[in-house]
Design a protein around this motif. Sequence first.
Motif, PDB file in Angstrom:
ATOM      1  N   ARG A  13      -7.890   1.899 -13.233  1.00 38.93           N
ATOM      2  CA  ARG A  13      -7.923   0.423 -12.560  1.00 38.93           C
ATOM      3  C   ARG A  13      -8.570   0.799 -11.312  1.00 38.93           C
ATOM      4  N   LEU A  14      -9.315  -0.179 -10.098  1.00 42.03           N
ATOM      5  CA  LEU A  14      -9.140  -0.557  -8.820  1.00 42.03           C
ATOM      6  C   LEU A  14      -8.044  -0.250  -7.897  1.00 42.03           C
ATOM      7  N   LEU A  15      -7.515   0.772  -6.940  1.00 41.36           N
ATOM      8  CA  LEU A  15      -6.145   0.474  -6.329  1.00 41.36           C
ATOM      9  C   LEU A  15      -6.391  -0.006  -5.325  1.00 41.36           C
ATOM     10  N   SER A  16      -5.537  -0.173  -4.557  1.00 44.88           N
ATOM     11  CA  SER A  16      -5.448  -0.852  -2.771  1.00 44.88           C
ATOM     12  C   SER A  16      -4.275  -0.276  -2.338  1.00 44.88           C
ATOM     13  N   PRO A  17      -4.626   1.581  -1.981  1.00 45.63           N
ATOM     14  CA  PRO A  17      -3.567   2.291  -1.835  1.00 45.63           C
ATOM     15  C   PRO A  17      -2.782   2.089  -0.269  1.00 45.63           C
ATOM     16  N   ARG A  18      -1.588   2.021  -0.281  1.00 43.35           N
ATOM     17  CA  ARG A  18      -0.904   2.437   0.818  1.00 43.35           C
ATOM     18  C   ARG A  18      -1.362   3.373   1.755  1.00 43.35           C
ATOM     19  N   MET A  19      -1.727   3.402   3.406  1.00 43.92           N
ATOM     20  CA  MET A  19      -2.194   4.447   4.100  1.00 43.92           C
ATOM     21  C   MET A  19      -1.952   3.811   5.486  1.00 43.92           C
ATOM     22  N   SER A  20      -2.158   4.911   6.244  1.00 42.36           N
ATOM     23  CA  SER A  20      -1.147   4.262   7.780  1.00 42.36           C
ATOM     24  C   SER A  20      -2.895   4.774   8.753  1.00 42.36           C
ATOM     25  N   ARG A  21      -3.293   5.959   8.208  1.00 35.79           N
ATOM     26  CA  ARG A  21      -5.016   5.531   8.999  1.00 35.79           C
ATOM     27  C   ARG A  21      -6.146   4.099   8.623  1.00 35.79           C
ATOM     28  N   THR A  22      -6.907   4.554  10.088  1.00 33.19           N
ATOM     29  CA  THR A  22      -7.574   3.106  10.182  1.00 33.19           C
ATOM     30  C   THR A  22      -9.350   3.475  10.034  1.00 33.19           C
ATOM     31  N   ILE A  23      -9.676   2.989  10.162  1.00 35.88           N
ATOM     32  CA  ILE A  23     -11.088   2.481   9.516  1.00 35.88           C
ATOM     33  C   ILE A  23     -12.092   3.587  10.437  1.00 35.88           C
ATOM     34  N   SER A  24     -12.780   4.153  10.109  1.00 38.09           N
ATOM     35  CA  SER A  24     -13.811   5.116  11.236  1.00 38.09           C
ATOM     36  C   SER A  24     -15.709   4.280  11.390  1.00 38.09           C
ATOM     37  N   ILE A  25     -16.313   4.734  12.003  1.00 39.65           N
ATOM     38  CA  ILE A  25     -17.990   3.948  11.639  1.00 39.65           C
ATOM     39  C   ILE A  25     -18.651   5.083  12.190  1.00 39.65           C
ATOM     40  N   ARG A  26     -19.605   6.011  11.399  1.00 34.62           N
ATOM     41  CA  ARG A  26     -19.981   6.523  12.184  1.00 34.62           C
ATOM     42  C   ARG A  26     -21.956   6.156  11.841  1.00 34.62           C
ATOM     43  N   TYR A  27     -22.995   6.861  13.030  1.00 32.82           N
ATOM     44  CA  TYR A  27     -23.508   6.593  12.721  1.00 32.82           C
ATOM     45  C   TYR A  27     -24.817   7.620  12.193  1.00 32.82           C
TER      46      TYR A  27
END
Length: 302
Positions: free
Chosen positions: A202-216
């Motif tokens: 099943r799809l999960l929406s987990p606990r996490m402390s880190r933030t999103i990153s963007i890469r070109y």
Amino acid sequence: MDMKATRQAARHRRRRLGLMMGTPLALIAAGVLSYLVMAFPSARKADAGNVAATPAAGTPMIVQPGPGSLTAAAGPTTAAAQPSAPRTRRTASTVAPLAGRIRPKVTYRGVATAYDAGNGGGACLYGPSGDLMIAAMNHTDYEASKACGAYVRVHAANGASITVRITNECPLPCAPGQLDLSKQAFAKLANPSLGRIPITWRLLSPRMSRTISIRYKTGSSRWWCGIQVIGHRNPVARLEVRSSNGWRRLPRTPYNYFISADGSGCGGAIRITDIYGERLTIKGIALRPNVAQPTRVQFARH
């Protein structure tokens, strides 16, 4: 005397006439009364049958869910108000309107196989990873990279389970529902010598402390650029860039980059949307190819 006798005779005639007329009326009334008495029990039985077949307004009535429904919930309602579909079952589309084939609150069945994940790279082009609890999604459910970055909870028949992140694609003939796990992840579920086991996931929406990153992407410039989202809690559904005409949605490639073919919006503000419809606007990301630049935002947990 003759006059008196005449009056008495007239009174007697009227009395006999009244008796003659009253007798049939009494008989008719008695017949009607007998009919009503005989019919009344039958009417009561018929009414009782109608009450049993048709509940009165306000009487609880259980609605049984139809076969194939995503949820088994069917709450009590009343005969006076017929339940609508949204009140009796909650579909995945109302939970995650931008989801593709992989939807929350849906259990998928398939098989797990194992592959050598190496340094953790794969078709999603995230690059090397120190966390090898990863998997390759089958070609159908990979859905041209829509599954990239998704977290899924995998359950084996023996009761063991493991959470993995989708970083790769398992090409055909991998069947829908199949997950090709890293050897390290497979070993958490069963003996690697088995090679292939039945699973559900099943799809999960987990606990996490880190933030999103963007890469070109390598080769990006103000005339052309590819943009990738890394470290997102929920699957990404859309990426838009700010152009002179407002927000512009970029197409997504099977290798998990969103492409601006004419350079529109490259180096400017970025807006990303997850499958639940949450939008995050990111500013201040420099146009520096092949560098994962952290942000201060993350999608909400579901």
